[in-house]
Design a protein around this motif. Structure first.
Motif, PDB file in Angstrom:
ATOM      1  N   ASN A 158       0.845  -1.192   0.000  1.00  0.00           N
ATOM      2  CA  ASN A 158       0.000   0.000   0.000  1.00  0.00           C
ATOM      3  C   ASN A 158       0.883   1.244   0.000  1.00  0.00           C
ATOM      4  O   ASN A 158       1.429   1.632   1.044  1.00  0.00           O
ATOM      5  CB  ASN A 158      -0.916  -0.009   1.231  1.00  0.00           C
ATOM      6  N   TYR A 159       1.024   1.864  -1.166  1.00  0.00           N
ATOM      7  CA  TYR A 159       1.855   3.057  -1.288  1.00  0.00           C
ATOM      8  C   TYR A 159       1.023   4.334  -1.137  1.00  0.00           C
ATOM      9  O   TYR A 159       1.516   5.434  -1.382  1.00  0.00           O
ATOM     10  CB  TYR A 159       2.555   3.077  -2.641  1.00  0.00           C
ATOM     11  N   ASN A 160      -0.223   4.169  -0.740  1.00  0.00           N
ATOM     12  CA  ASN A 160      -1.113   5.325  -0.601  1.00  0.00           C
ATOM     13  C   ASN A 160      -1.431   5.538   0.875  1.00  0.00           C
ATOM     14  O   ASN A 160      -2.579   5.578   1.296  1.00  0.00           O
ATOM     15  CB  ASN A 160      -2.408   5.073  -1.395  1.00  0.00           C
ATOM     16  N   GLN A 161      -0.378   5.698   1.682  1.00  0.00           N
ATOM     17  CA  GLN A 161      -0.545   5.845   3.127  1.00  0.00           C
ATOM     18  C   GLN A 161      -0.850   7.306   3.487  1.00  0.00           C
ATOM     19  O   GLN A 161      -0.457   8.233   2.771  1.00  0.00           O
ATOM     20  CB  GLN A 161       0.740   5.421   3.840  1.00  0.00           C
ATOM     21  N   PRO A 162      -1.578   7.520   4.605  1.00  0.00           N
ATOM     22  CA  PRO A 162      -1.774   8.895   5.077  1.00  0.00           C
ATOM     23  C   PRO A 162      -0.433   9.571   5.365  1.00  0.00           C
ATOM     24  O   PRO A 162       0.501   8.927   5.850  1.00  0.00           O
ATOM     25  CB  PRO A 162      -2.585   8.703   6.362  1.00  0.00           C
ATOM     26  N   THR A 163      -0.350  10.846   5.067  1.00  0.00           N
ATOM     27  CA  THR A 163       0.909  11.583   5.202  1.00  0.00           C
ATOM     28  C   THR A 163       0.743  12.740   6.185  1.00  0.00           C
ATOM     29  O   THR A 163      -0.365  13.105   6.588  1.00  0.00           O
ATOM     30  CB  THR A 163       1.348  12.151   3.845  1.00  0.00           C
ATOM     31  N   ALA A 164       1.870  13.326   6.555  1.00  0.00           N
ATOM     32  CA  ALA A 164       1.846  14.463   7.469  1.00  0.00           C
ATOM     33  C   ALA A 164       1.054  15.644   6.898  1.00  0.00           C
ATOM     34  O   ALA A 164       0.267  16.265   7.622  1.00  0.00           O
ATOM     35  CB  ALA A 164       3.273  14.888   7.818  1.00  0.00           C
ATOM     36  N   PRO A 165       1.230  16.012   5.616  1.00  0.00           N
ATOM     37  CA  PRO A 165       0.409  17.104   5.082  1.00  0.00           C
ATOM     38  C   PRO A 165      -1.088  16.828   5.182  1.00  0.00           C
ATOM     39  O   PRO A 165      -1.882  17.741   5.427  1.00  0.00           O
ATOM     40  CB  PRO A 165       0.865  17.202   3.620  1.00  0.00           C
ATOM     41  N   GLN A 166      -1.494  15.567   5.013  1.00  0.00           N
ATOM     42  CA  GLN A 166      -2.916  15.242   5.160  1.00  0.00           C
ATOM     43  C   GLN A 166      -3.375  15.403   6.604  1.00  0.00           C
ATOM     44  O   GLN A 166      -4.500  15.838   6.859  1.00  0.00           O
ATOM     45  CB  GLN A 166      -3.166  13.812   4.656  1.00  0.00           C
TER      46      GLN A 166
ATOM     47  N   TYR B 266     -15.191   1.438 -28.305  1.00  0.00           N
ATOM     48  CA  TYR B 266     -15.449   1.830 -26.918  1.00  0.00           C
ATOM     49  C   TYR B 266     -14.414   1.141 -26.026  1.00  0.00           C
ATOM     50  O   TYR B 266     -14.078  -0.028 -26.243  1.00  0.00           O
ATOM     51  CB  TYR B 266     -16.837   1.391 -26.458  1.00  0.00           C
ATOM     52  N   THR B 267     -13.957   1.844 -25.004  1.00  0.00           N
ATOM     53  CA  THR B 267     -13.037   1.258 -24.042  1.00  0.00           C
ATOM     54  C   THR B 267     -13.808   0.546 -22.938  1.00  0.00           C
ATOM     55  O   THR B 267     -14.701   1.135 -22.325  1.00  0.00           O
ATOM     56  CB  THR B 267     -12.129   2.331 -23.417  1.00  0.00           C
ATOM     57  N   VAL B 268     -13.477  -0.712 -22.707  1.00  0.00           N
ATOM     58  CA  VAL B 268     -13.988  -1.442 -21.548  1.00  0.00           C
ATOM     59  C   VAL B 268     -12.983  -1.200 -20.427  1.00  0.00           C
ATOM     60  O   VAL B 268     -11.836  -1.652 -20.495  1.00  0.00           O
ATOM     61  CB  VAL B 268     -14.121  -2.945 -21.844  1.00  0.00           C
ATOM     62  N   PHE B 269     -13.403  -0.453 -19.410  1.00  0.00           N
ATOM     63  CA  PHE B 269     -12.476   0.075 -18.403  1.00  0.00           C
ATOM     64  C   PHE B 269     -12.845  -0.495 -17.047  1.00  0.00           C
ATOM     65  O   PHE B 269     -13.947  -0.292 -16.553  1.00  0.00           O
ATOM     66  CB  PHE B 269     -12.561   1.602 -18.386  1.00  0.00           C
ATOM     67  N   ALA B 270     -11.916  -1.231 -16.446  1.00  0.00           N
ATOM     68  CA  ALA B 270     -12.131  -1.835 -15.128  1.00  0.00           C
ATOM     69  C   ALA B 270     -11.019  -1.375 -14.209  1.00  0.00           C
ATOM     70  O   ALA B 270      -9.929  -1.958 -14.180  1.00  0.00           O
ATOM     71  CB  ALA B 270     -12.148  -3.356 -15.247  1.00  0.00           C
ATOM     72  N   GLN B 271     -11.293  -0.306 -13.439  1.00  0.00           N
ATOM     73  CA  GLN B 271     -10.273   0.215 -12.547  1.00  0.00           C
ATOM     74  C   GLN B 271     -10.387  -0.464 -11.180  1.00  0.00           C
ATOM     75  O   GLN B 271     -11.463  -0.883 -10.756  1.00  0.00           O
ATOM     76  CB  GLN B 271     -10.368   1.732 -12.408  1.00  0.00           C
ATOM     77  N   THR B 272      -9.263  -0.577 -10.515  1.00  0.00           N
ATOM     78  CA  THR B 272      -9.242  -1.247  -9.219  1.00  0.00           C
ATOM     79  C   THR B 272      -9.805  -0.322  -8.145  1.00  0.00           C
ATOM     80  O   THR B 272      -9.745   0.905  -8.265  1.00  0.00           O
ATOM     81  CB  THR B 272      -7.815  -1.656  -8.840  1.00  0.00           C
ATOM     82  N   MET B 273     -10.346  -0.919  -7.094  1.00  0.00           N
ATOM     83  CA  MET B 273     -10.972  -0.129  -6.048  1.00  0.00           C
ATOM     84  C   MET B 273      -9.973   0.790  -5.346  1.00  0.00           C
ATOM     85  O   MET B 273     -10.333   1.874  -4.882  1.00  0.00           O
ATOM     86  CB  MET B 273     -11.648  -1.053  -5.020  1.00  0.00           C
ATOM     87  N   ASP B 274      -8.703   0.373  -5.287  1.00  0.00           N
ATOM     88  CA  ASP B 274      -7.704   1.236  -4.653  1.00  0.00           C
ATOM     89  C   ASP B 274      -7.138   2.265  -5.619  1.00  0.00           C
ATOM     90  O   ASP B 274      -6.308   3.089  -5.226  1.00  0.00           O
ATOM     91  CB  ASP B 274      -6.586   0.407  -4.034  1.00  0.00           C
ATOM     92  N   ARG B 275      -7.578   2.189  -6.886  1.00  0.00           N
ATOM     93  CA  ARG B 275      -7.214   3.174  -7.911  1.00  0.00           C
ATOM     94  C   ARG B 275      -5.729   3.196  -8.235  1.00  0.00           C
ATOM     95  O   ARG B 275      -5.185   4.229  -8.629  1.00  0.00           O
ATOM     96  CB  ARG B 275      -7.662   4.587  -7.485  1.00  0.00           C
ATOM     97  N   THR B 276      -5.063   2.040  -8.090  1.00  0.00           N
ATOM     98  CA  THR B 276      -3.658   2.003  -8.470  1.00  0.00           C
ATOM     99  C   THR B 276      -3.447   1.492  -9.901  1.00  0.00           C
ATOM    100  O   THR B 276      -2.331   1.560 -10.414  1.00  0.00           O
ATOM    101  CB  THR B 276      -2.844   1.114  -7.512  1.00  0.00           C
ATOM    102  N   GLY B 277      -4.497   0.978 -10.528  1.00  0.00           N
ATOM    103  CA  GLY B 277      -4.337   0.469 -11.878  1.00  0.00           C
ATOM    104  C   GLY B 277      -5.665   0.055 -12.476  1.00  0.00           C
ATOM    105  O   GLY B 277      -6.732   0.293 -11.896  1.00  0.00           O
ATOM    106  N   TYR B 278      -5.607  -0.589 -13.625  1.00  0.00           N
ATOM    107  CA  TYR B 278      -6.835  -0.960 -14.309  1.00  0.00           C
ATOM    108  C   TYR B 278      -6.564  -2.073 -15.307  1.00  0.00           C
ATOM    109  O   TYR B 278      -5.439  -2.273 -15.772  1.00  0.00           O
ATOM    110  CB  TYR B 278      -7.440   0.242 -15.036  1.00  0.00           C
ATOM    111  N   ALA B 279      -7.621  -2.815 -15.619  1.00  0.00           N
ATOM    112  CA  ALA B 279      -7.647  -3.689 -16.789  1.00  0.00           C
ATOM    113  C   ALA B 279      -8.410  -2.953 -17.875  1.00  0.00           C
ATOM    114  O   ALA B 279      -9.313  -2.165 -17.594  1.00  0.00           O
ATOM    115  CB  ALA B 279      -8.317  -5.012 -16.460  1.00  0.00           C
ATOM    116  N   ARG B 280      -8.054  -3.252 -19.116  1.00  0.00           N
ATOM    117  CA  ARG B 280      -8.661  -2.480 -20.206  1.00  0.00           C
ATOM    118  C   ARG B 280      -8.727  -3.317 -21.475  1.00  0.00           C
ATOM    119  O   ARG B 280      -7.841  -4.112 -21.769  1.00  0.00           O
ATOM    120  CB  ARG B 280      -7.843  -1.217 -20.446  1.00  0.00           C
ATOM    121  N   GLY B 281      -9.833  -3.151 -22.189  1.00  0.00           N
ATOM    122  CA  GLY B 281      -9.987  -3.757 -23.500  1.00  0.00           C
ATOM    123  C   GLY B 281     -10.827  -2.836 -24.370  1.00  0.00           C
ATOM    124  O   GLY B 281     -11.132  -1.702 -23.991  1.00  0.00           O
TER     125      GLY B 281
END
Length: 376
Positions: A174-182, A302-317
Motif C-alpha cells: 500500500n503506497y497510498n498511506q496517510p501523510t503528514a500534510p494530510q 469503446y473502451t472497456v475500463f475496469a479500474q481497481t478499487m484502490d485506484r492504483t491500476g486498471y484492466a482495459r480492452g
C-alpha cells in the motif's frame, strides 16, 4: 447446453492456443516451472428429465494432474454434491501428481460461471476459466453478440513470497498511506483534537483509511481475458447489435469498478441468476462474482475500463467494429478513503457518510456501486 466446459488444459511455462478454456500465464512473464492439468468432458444426456429449471444433464469431467504437486478443480457457483465440489481437505483429498479424478454431477443451472483450482496458489498463477451454460428452453435474453470478459490479476513475484510479506507487514504493497500534510489538513479542517482522535481510532484498529486492498499495482498487473492493458483485448460487434458481456471477476485480490464510457450497461444477470434489468453507468464486483450486462454500441470503438478499487491500476480492452481500433482510455479516479461507516456497516438501516449518489458510483465502497436495489 451447447456451450460449456468442452476440453481444456492449463500449462504454466508454455503457450496454448487461445481456443482452449482457461487463462495462462501473462505473456513474457518468467517461467516458474512447466506443468499441466488436463480436463476432458463427456456429456451424458440420454437419461434426463425436464424441470422448470430446464434439462438435468449428467456430465463426466476427468481431470488428469500432470503437475508436480497436488491440484483440484472447483466449479464456482455450480450446485452439485459436496464430493464433487473440488475443495481439498473438505470435499475430497485433492488430485495427486499423475492421478486422474472423475467429476460426475447433474447440471440444472444456466448462466455465467467459472472454474478454478482450490490448491495452493494455482488460481493466482492462471488455473481458472469461464463456464457458460445455455438454458435448455432457449435464451430469454436476446442479443446478437456474446462475449466473456474474465478479469484477473497477476504478479511476477512468487505468490508465496507475496503472502510472506503481507504476514510480516499487511500494508507492504500500500503506497497510498496517510501523510503528514494530510494530517495538517485534518487539523485545519476539524481542529487538533478531532484530527488526533481520528488517527487514534485508526491506530486502535491497526488500520488506516487507505486499506482498500492487500495488493496493488506495485506488484499486480490487471488482466482482461488474460491480456494486459497494453495488449488491448478486443471484442468485435456490428453497430446496432445488442451485445451481451459476461463479466467474471477471477482475481485473487482485486475489486473492480467496471464502466464503458459512452455506453449504458443494463445488468441482466448476477452470479448466474437472471434479474430484473437495471441500467447503470458503472458497477463494482469482487473476486468470484459474475455480472452479465447488455449494451448497444453504435460508434466504432469503446473502451472497456475496469479500474481497481484502490485506484492504483486498471484492466482495459476495447469493443470495436474491427480489429486494431481503440478508444480513449480514462485516467483512474482518485481513491476514496474508508470512513467509519464503511468499517461498521449499516447500523439501524443507515449508512451515514457513504455517498451512494456519487456520479458513476465512485463515492462509496459498497459492493455493486451505482446499482441501487441490486444484490452485491
Amino acid at each position: 447446453m451447447s456451450k460449456a466446459l468442452l476440453q481444456a488444459a492449463w500449462c504454466a511455462g508454455q503457450r496454448l492456443p487461445q481456443g482452449l478454456l482457461g487463462h495462462r500465464r501473462r505473456p513474457n512473464a518468467p517461467l516458474r516451472h512447466r506443468f499441466c492439468v488436463e480436463l476432458s468432458l463427456i456429456w451424458s444426456s440420454q437419461k434426463h428429465r425436464r424441470t422448470s429449471r430446464g434439462s438435468l444433464v449428467s456430465v463426466t469431467i476427468r481431470v488428469t494432474n500432470k503437475l508436480r504437486e497436488h491440484t483440484s478443480i472447483h466449479w464456482h457457483g455450480i450446485i452439485l454434491p459436496y464430493q464433487m465440489d473440488g475443495v481439498p481437505g473438505i470435499s475430497f483429498a485433492g488430485i495427486a501428481p499423475g492421478e486422474t479424478f472423475t467429476y460426475r454431477f447433474k447440471v440444472e443451472q444456466s448462466g455465467t460461471y467459472w472454474y478454478h483450482s482450490h490448491s495452493g496458489f494455482q488460481e493466482l498463477t492462471g488455473m481458472y476459466g469461464a463456464i457458460v451454460i445455455d438454458p435448455a428452453d432457449g435464451e430469454t435474453i436476446k442479443v446478437q453478440r456474446d462475449h466473456v470478459i474474465h478479469l484477473s490479476d497477476w504478479t511476477d513475484e512468487d505468490p508465496m513470497r507475496v503472502f510472506a510479506k503481507l504476514k510480516v507487514q499487511s500494508g507492504y504493497y500500500n503506497y497510498n498511506q496517510p501523510t503528514a500534510p494530510q494530517f495538517l489538513r485534518d487539523v485545519a479542517h476539524s481542529g487538533m483534537k478531532a484530527a488526533l482522535d481520528k488517527r487514534a481510532m485508526w491506530n486502535q484498529m491497526r488500520m488506516n483509511p487507505t486499506d482498500l486492498s492487500d495488493l496493488s499495482a506495485s506488484t499486480l498487473t490487471f488482466l482482461m481475458n488474460g491480456v494486459t492493458p497494453a495488449g488491448n483485448w478486443t471484442g468485435l460487434f456490428k453497430p446496432g447489435e445488442r451485445v451481451r458481456l459476461r463479466f467474471i471477476n477471477g482475481a485473487g485480490n482485486t475489486f473492480y469498478d467496471v464502466r464503458i464510457p459512452g455506453l449504458k450497461l443494463k445488468v441482466v444477470q448476477v452470479d448466474g441468476v437472471n434479474i430484473e434489468p437495471v441500467s447503470v453507468d458503472e458497477f463494482r464486483f469482487g473476486p468470484g462474482e459474475t455480472y452479465d450486462v447488455v449494451a448497444e454500441p453504435r460508434d466504432d470503438a469503446y473502451t472497456v475500463f475496469a479500474q481497481t478499487m484502490d485506484r492504483t491500476g486498471y484492466a482495459r480492452g476495447t469493443l470495436a467494429t474491427r480489429p486494431g481500433l481503440s478508444a480513449p482510455v480514462p485516467e483512474v479516479d482518485a481513491p476514496v478513503w474508508l470512513s467509519m461507516s464503511d468499517m461498521m456497516g449499516a447500523m439501524g438501516g443507515s449508512m451515514a457518510g457513504m455517498d451512494h449518489g456519487a456520479p458513476s458510483g465512485h463515492g462509496g465502497h459498497s459492493g455493486g456501486a451505482g446499482m441501487a436495489g441490486m444484490p452485491g
